[in-house]
Scaffold this motif. Structure first.
Motif, short mmCIF file in Angstrom:
data_model
loop_
_atom_site.label_atom_id
_atom_site.label_comp_id
_atom_site.label_asym_id
_atom_site.label_seq_id
_atom_site.Cartn_x
_atom_site.Cartn_y
_atom_site.Cartn_z
N VAL A 87 1.69 -14.09 41.15
CA VAL A 87 2.09 -12.70 40.87
C VAL A 87 0.95 -11.71 41.09
CG1 VAL A 87 2.91 -11.11 39.09
CG2 VAL A 87 4.07 -13.29 39.43
N PRO A 88 -0.23 -11.91 40.51
CA PRO A 88 -1.31 -10.94 40.78
C PRO A 88 -1.70 -10.89 42.26
CG PRO A 88 -1.87 -12.32 38.90
CD PRO A 88 -0.64 -12.89 39.50
N GLY B 45 -2.81 -4.94 36.34
CA GLY B 45 -2.88 -5.38 34.94
C GLY B 45 -1.57 -5.97 34.45
N LEU B 46 -0.46 -5.32 34.79
CA LEU B 46 0.85 -5.85 34.40
C LEU B 46 1.13 -7.18 35.10
CD1 LEU B 46 2.94 -2.56 34.37
CD2 LEU B 46 2.26 -3.94 32.39
N ALA B 47 0.73 -7.28 36.35
CA ALA B 47 0.91 -8.54 37.08
C ALA B 47 0.10 -9.66 36.42
CB ALA B 47 0.50 -8.36 38.54
N GLY C 127 0.10 -14.86 30.85
CA GLY C 127 0.34 -15.16 29.45
C GLY C 127 1.55 -16.04 29.23
N LEU C 128 2.44 -16.08 30.20
CA LEU C 128 3.64 -16.91 30.07
C LEU C 128 3.34 -18.39 30.35
CD1 LEU C 128 6.18 -14.51 31.80
CD2 LEU C 128 5.87 -14.88 29.34
N ALA D 255 12.79 -7.74 31.10
CA ALA D 255 13.06 -6.33 31.43
C ALA D 255 12.22 -5.88 32.61
CB ALA D 255 12.79 -5.45 30.21
N GLY D 256 10.97 -6.33 32.66
CA GLY D 256 10.11 -5.99 33.78
C GLY D 256 10.61 -6.56 35.09
N ALA D 257 11.06 -7.82 35.05
CA ALA D 257 11.60 -8.44 36.26
C ALA D 257 12.85 -7.70 36.76
CB ALA D 257 11.92 -9.91 36.00
#
Length: 170
Positions: free
Chosen positions: A25-26, A70-72, A77-78, A109-111
């Motif tokens: 993801v990042p 940062g969100l990526a 954390g998952l 929600a982000g996805a």
């Protein structure tokens, strides 16, 4: 011997595919962020005509890149222990268990939000960005930098599903 990075509180590790997806993801958000940072730094990038950005626009562009990355990175954390238990160094919350849905709901929600944004935006983006480029290669570079971000929503959704299965199911 198990490393502390792969050990989880309940003894169940995330599936390998979820760890790889979370780390991807990042990486899929990085090219678009780098493109924006070059733009904010004043690189030509084939845009025409382009007036220099003001300080407010530069702050916005840099902030967008940093917040996106940062969100990526939060996707990690998952699949990491800090997604199950808050690190001890965090004031007040340190050492407390993370309620599964406190991670699952914002991630899901982000996805969904990312999928909706790109489903609406990307078809138009591929055809025309609303700006003129000095050569077709510059538009191709822009598209190449933004195409990987299309993977953000499905990767985040898959990692969120794996987290839900690990934390909420038997």
């Amino acid at each position: 011997m198990t490393s502390s990075l792969s050990t989880v509180r309940d003894g169940r590790r995330p599936p390998r595919w979820a760890v790889l997806a979370a780390h991807a993801v990042p990486l899929v958000t990085l090219p678009s962020g780098v493109w924006r940072l070059f733009l904010a730094a004043g690189a030509d990038l084939g845009l025409r005509p382009r007036d220099p950005f003001g300080p407010g626009e530069i702050v916005y562009i840099v902030s967008l890149s940093l917040v996106s990355e940062g969100l990526a990175l939060l996707t990690l954390g998952l699949v990491r222990p800090w997604g199950e238990r808050v690190s001890r160094w965090v004031p007040v919350l340190g050492g407390r268990r993370v309620a599964p849905y406190a991670a699952i709901k914002p991630a899901a929600a982000g996805a969904l939000a990312l999928a909706a944004i790109w489903a609406y935006t990307f078809p138009t983006f591929l055809r025309s960005t609303g700006v003129t480029f000095t050569a077709p290669g510059w538009h191709a570079l822009l598209v190449a930098c933004y195409v990987p971000v299309l993977l953000w929503a499905p990767l985040l959704g898959a990692v969120t599903w794996a987290y839900w299965r690990r934390r909420c199911r038997d």
